[in-house]
Design a protein around this motif. Sequence first.
Motif, PDB file in Angstrom:
ATOM      1  N   TYR A 103      -2.187   7.141 -16.316  1.00 24.00           N
ATOM      2  CA  TYR A 103      -2.358   5.716 -16.007  1.00 24.00           C
ATOM      3  C   TYR A 103      -3.837   5.357 -15.934  1.00 24.00           C
ATOM      4  O   TYR A 103      -4.261   4.324 -16.461  1.00 24.00           O
ATOM      5  CB  TYR A 103      -1.670   5.377 -14.687  1.00 24.00           C
ATOM      6  CG  TYR A 103      -1.941   3.976 -14.196  1.00 24.00           C
ATOM      7  CD1 TYR A 103      -1.306   2.889 -14.781  1.00 24.00           C
ATOM      8  CD2 TYR A 103      -2.845   3.733 -13.158  1.00 24.00           C
ATOM      9  CE1 TYR A 103      -1.560   1.590 -14.349  1.00 24.00           C
ATOM     10  CE2 TYR A 103      -3.106   2.442 -12.722  1.00 24.00           C
ATOM     11  CZ  TYR A 103      -2.461   1.374 -13.324  1.00 24.00           C
ATOM     12  OH  TYR A 103      -2.718   0.090 -12.893  1.00 24.00           O
ATOM     13  N   ASN A 104      -4.621   6.189 -15.292  1.00 21.81           N
ATOM     14  CA  ASN A 104      -6.045   5.890 -15.149  1.00 21.81           C
ATOM     15  C   ASN A 104      -6.783   5.900 -16.482  1.00 21.81           C
ATOM     16  O   ASN A 104      -7.803   5.219 -16.642  1.00 21.81           O
ATOM     17  CB  ASN A 104      -6.699   6.872 -14.170  1.00 21.81           C
ATOM     18  CG  ASN A 104      -6.380   6.520 -12.731  1.00 21.81           C
ATOM     19  OD1 ASN A 104      -6.682   5.422 -12.275  1.00 21.81           O
ATOM     20  ND2 ASN A 104      -5.752   7.428 -12.007  1.00 21.81           N
ATOM     21  N   LYS A 105      -6.242   6.632 -17.434  1.00 25.53           N
ATOM     22  CA  LYS A 105      -6.880   6.689 -18.746  1.00 25.53           C
ATOM     23  C   LYS A 105      -6.392   5.582 -19.666  1.00 25.53           C
ATOM     24  O   LYS A 105      -7.178   4.987 -20.428  1.00 25.53           O
ATOM     25  CB  LYS A 105      -6.623   8.055 -19.388  1.00 25.53           C
ATOM     26  CG  LYS A 105      -7.389   8.268 -20.688  1.00 25.53           C
ATOM     27  CD  LYS A 105      -7.233   9.709 -21.173  1.00 25.53           C
ATOM     28  CE  LYS A 105      -8.063   9.949 -22.432  1.00 25.53           C
ATOM     29  NZ  LYS A 105      -7.942  11.363 -22.899  1.00 25.53           N
ATOM     30  N   TYR A 106      -5.083   5.267 -19.611  1.00 25.05           N
ATOM     31  CA  TYR A 106      -4.498   4.355 -20.595  1.00 25.05           C
ATOM     32  C   TYR A 106      -3.819   3.112 -20.004  1.00 25.05           C
ATOM     33  O   TYR A 106      -3.505   2.188 -20.742  1.00 25.05           O
ATOM     34  CB  TYR A 106      -3.451   5.096 -21.431  1.00 25.05           C
ATOM     35  CG  TYR A 106      -3.993   6.265 -22.209  1.00 25.05           C
ATOM     36  CD1 TYR A 106      -4.898   6.077 -23.253  1.00 25.05           C
ATOM     37  CD2 TYR A 106      -3.591   7.574 -21.924  1.00 25.05           C
ATOM     38  CE1 TYR A 106      -5.380   7.141 -23.995  1.00 25.05           C
ATOM     39  CE2 TYR A 106      -4.069   8.652 -22.651  1.00 25.05           C
ATOM     40  CZ  TYR A 106      -4.962   8.437 -23.685  1.00 25.05           C
ATOM     41  OH  TYR A 106      -5.443   9.496 -24.397  1.00 25.05           O
ATOM     42  N   GLY A 107      -3.580   3.078 -18.715  1.00 25.69           N
ATOM     43  CA  GLY A 107      -2.811   1.986 -18.127  1.00 25.69           C
ATOM     44  C   GLY A 107      -3.565   0.673 -18.088  1.00 25.69           C
ATOM     45  O   GLY A 107      -4.767   0.631 -17.793  1.00 25.69           O
ATOM     46  N   ALA A 108      -2.853  -0.427 -18.378  1.00 21.45           N
ATOM     47  CA  ALA A 108      -3.459  -1.759 -18.354  1.00 21.45           C
ATOM     48  C   ALA A 108      -3.134  -2.507 -17.066  1.00 21.45           C
ATOM     49  O   ALA A 108      -3.460  -3.684 -16.939  1.00 21.45           O
ATOM     50  CB  ALA A 108      -2.977  -2.573 -19.552  1.00 21.45           C
ATOM     51  N   GLY A 109      -2.493  -1.825 -16.122  1.00 21.07           N
ATOM     52  CA  GLY A 109      -2.198  -2.455 -14.849  1.00 21.07           C
ATOM     53  C   GLY A 109      -0.758  -2.254 -14.423  1.00 21.07           C
ATOM     54  O   GLY A 109       0.026  -1.567 -15.091  1.00 21.07           O
ATOM     55  N   PHE A 110      -0.407  -2.873 -13.321  1.00 23.25           N
ATOM     56  CA  PHE A 110       0.963  -2.838 -12.829  1.00 23.25           C
ATOM     57  C   PHE A 110       1.194  -4.074 -11.973  1.00 23.25           C
ATOM     58  O   PHE A 110       0.251  -4.752 -11.548  1.00 23.25           O
ATOM     59  CB  PHE A 110       1.232  -1.570 -12.006  1.00 23.25           C
ATOM     60  CG  PHE A 110       0.591  -1.565 -10.649  1.00 23.25           C
ATOM     61  CD1 PHE A 110       1.225  -2.147  -9.555  1.00 23.25           C
ATOM     62  CD2 PHE A 110      -0.670  -1.014 -10.461  1.00 23.25           C
ATOM     63  CE1 PHE A 110       0.617  -2.175  -8.299  1.00 23.25           C
ATOM     64  CE2 PHE A 110      -1.279  -1.029  -9.214  1.00 23.25           C
ATOM     65  CZ  PHE A 110      -0.642  -1.612  -8.130  1.00 23.25           C
ATOM     66  N   TYR A 111       2.450  -4.339 -11.691  1.00 20.20           N
ATOM     67  CA  TYR A 111       2.779  -5.378 -10.720  1.00 20.20           C
ATOM     68  C   TYR A 111       4.109  -5.046 -10.049  1.00 20.20           C
ATOM     69  O   TYR A 111       4.998  -4.447 -10.664  1.00 20.20           O
ATOM     70  CB  TYR A 111       2.821  -6.775 -11.346  1.00 20.20           C
ATOM     71  CG  TYR A 111       3.923  -7.033 -12.353  1.00 20.20           C
ATOM     72  CD1 TYR A 111       5.096  -7.697 -11.974  1.00 20.20           C
ATOM     73  CD2 TYR A 111       3.787  -6.648 -13.680  1.00 20.20           C
ATOM     74  CE1 TYR A 111       6.098  -7.954 -12.894  1.00 20.20           C
ATOM     75  CE2 TYR A 111       4.783  -6.911 -14.606  1.00 20.20           C
ATOM     76  CZ  TYR A 111       5.936  -7.563 -14.209  1.00 20.20           C
ATOM     77  OH  TYR A 111       6.926  -7.818 -15.121  1.00 20.20           O
ATOM     78  N   ALA A 112       4.206  -5.399  -8.779  1.00 19.94           N
ATOM     79  CA  ALA A 112       5.444  -5.170  -8.040  1.00 19.94           C
ATOM     80  C   ALA A 112       6.496  -6.167  -8.502  1.00 19.94           C
ATOM     81  O   ALA A 112       6.194  -7.341  -8.732  1.00 19.94           O
ATOM     82  CB  ALA A 112       5.188  -5.317  -6.545  1.00 19.94           C
ATOM     83  N   THR A 113       7.730  -5.722  -8.647  1.00 20.70           N
ATOM     84  CA  THR A 113       8.822  -6.627  -8.989  1.00 20.70           C
ATOM     85  C   THR A 113       9.345  -7.275  -7.701  1.00 20.70           C
ATOM     86  O   THR A 113       9.053  -6.798  -6.603  1.00 20.70           O
ATOM     87  CB  THR A 113       9.949  -5.866  -9.700  1.00 20.70           C
ATOM     88  OG1 THR A 113      10.418  -4.816  -8.846  1.00 20.70           O
ATOM     89  CG2 THR A 113       9.440  -5.244 -11.000  1.00 20.70           C
ATOM     90  N   CYS A 173       2.431 -12.794  -7.434  1.00 19.97           N
ATOM     91  CA  CYS A 173       2.552 -11.394  -7.020  1.00 19.97           C
ATOM     92  C   CYS A 173       1.315 -10.957  -6.228  1.00 19.97           C
ATOM     93  O   CYS A 173       0.176 -11.154  -6.669  1.00 19.97           O
ATOM     94  CB  CYS A 173       2.718 -10.516  -8.256  1.00 19.97           C
ATOM     95  SG  CYS A 173       2.950  -8.770  -7.892  1.00 19.97           S
ATOM     96  N   GLU A 174       1.548 -10.357  -5.089  1.00 21.84           N
ATOM     97  CA  GLU A 174       0.440  -9.917  -4.240  1.00 21.84           C
ATOM     98  C   GLU A 174       0.056  -8.467  -4.485  1.00 21.84           C
ATOM     99  O   GLU A 174      -1.070  -8.062  -4.208  1.00 21.84           O
ATOM    100  CB  GLU A 174       0.806 -10.118  -2.767  1.00 21.84           C
ATOM    101  CG  GLU A 174       1.006 -11.580  -2.382  1.00 21.84           C
ATOM    102  CD  GLU A 174       1.370 -11.753  -0.919  1.00 21.84           C
ATOM    103  OE1 GLU A 174       1.532 -10.727  -0.226  1.00 21.84           O
ATOM    104  OE2 GLU A 174       1.481 -12.911  -0.467  1.00 21.84           O
ATOM    105  N   ILE A 175       1.000  -7.681  -4.980  1.00 20.17           N
ATOM    106  CA  ILE A 175       0.739  -6.255  -5.220  1.00 20.17           C
ATOM    107  C   ILE A 175       0.663  -6.048  -6.727  1.00 20.17           C
ATOM    108  O   ILE A 175       1.681  -5.944  -7.419  1.00 20.17           O
ATOM    109  CB  ILE A 175       1.839  -5.373  -4.595  1.00 20.17           C
ATOM    110  CG1 ILE A 175       1.973  -5.688  -3.109  1.00 20.17           C
ATOM    111  CG2 ILE A 175       1.519  -3.897  -4.794  1.00 20.17           C
ATOM    112  CD1 ILE A 175       3.141  -4.994  -2.447  1.00 20.17           C
ATOM    113  N   ARG A 176      -0.540  -6.029  -7.233  1.00 21.03           N
ATOM    114  CA  ARG A 176      -0.733  -5.936  -8.673  1.00 21.03           C
ATOM    115  C   ARG A 176      -2.124  -5.374  -8.960  1.00 21.03           C
ATOM    116  O   ARG A 176      -2.999  -5.373  -8.100  1.00 21.03           O
ATOM    117  CB  ARG A 176      -0.585  -7.308  -9.330  1.00 21.03           C
ATOM    118  CG  ARG A 176      -1.606  -8.343  -8.839  1.00 21.03           C
ATOM    119  CD  ARG A 176      -1.463  -9.671  -9.550  1.00 21.03           C
ATOM    120  NE  ARG A 176      -2.497 -10.629  -9.141  1.00 21.03           N
ATOM    121  CZ  ARG A 176      -2.798 -11.737  -9.801  1.00 21.03           C
ATOM    122  NH1 ARG A 176      -2.165 -12.038 -10.927  1.00 21.03           N
ATOM    123  NH2 ARG A 176      -3.746 -12.557  -9.366  1.00 21.03           N
TER     124      ARG A 176
END
Length: 221
Positions: free
Chosen positions: A84-94, A151-154
Amino acid sequence: MKLSIHNTVGKATKEQLSQLGDNWLNVECTYEQAFELITFDGVATSAELWTDNRCDANFVSRQLIMIDIDDGMTIQDLINDEFYNKYGAGFYATPSFTDRNHRFRIIFRLERKETDKERYKKIVQGLMHVYNHADVACKDATRLYYGTPKCEIREYRTALLTDDAVESLIEYVDVKEQQEIETLAAAQIAEVTKRKAESERAATEAKIDMERSIQAAEVER
């Protein structure tokens, strides 16, 4: 980048579910704008489509890939994850995220859009091998993903899933599929061989029984 959006905000209600096949709108925007559409406006997104009908036959391209995590992994696990740290563009909580049950979506942004839906599916399958807690149902090319309003957790990141990484994921899936084919073929050959041996054994036993019957009849005569 190009993607399609739907006016459904957040997770669809029972009444809205029947409307999610149609009325999709293609938009062109930056990734930052797409991230805001998903995690602030909360709209549903899918692939770029030929028409407003969302189905695999109408797939044009896709540049964002999302991996659903419903259990077995926490956001802290993700933040510590090397891939994730190398290729991830982010995340968000559903919307179903809780402190005890972390449910979230990992976002990957391809270096270039993918226009081959079969290749796209293999990329998703490869990522699902990396994240083995992912929802395995979410791999069709025009899968929709609900957004989370405000979204607050992203986390927004600029990393890309590079072409080299994509080819590695596809190669991994191809090798796994070939191994599965070979395993299945070997199992089928073994089953055919077993049945043939059983048939030959049965034929031999039948022949022996017949010879014994003939011998017994001759003795009686």
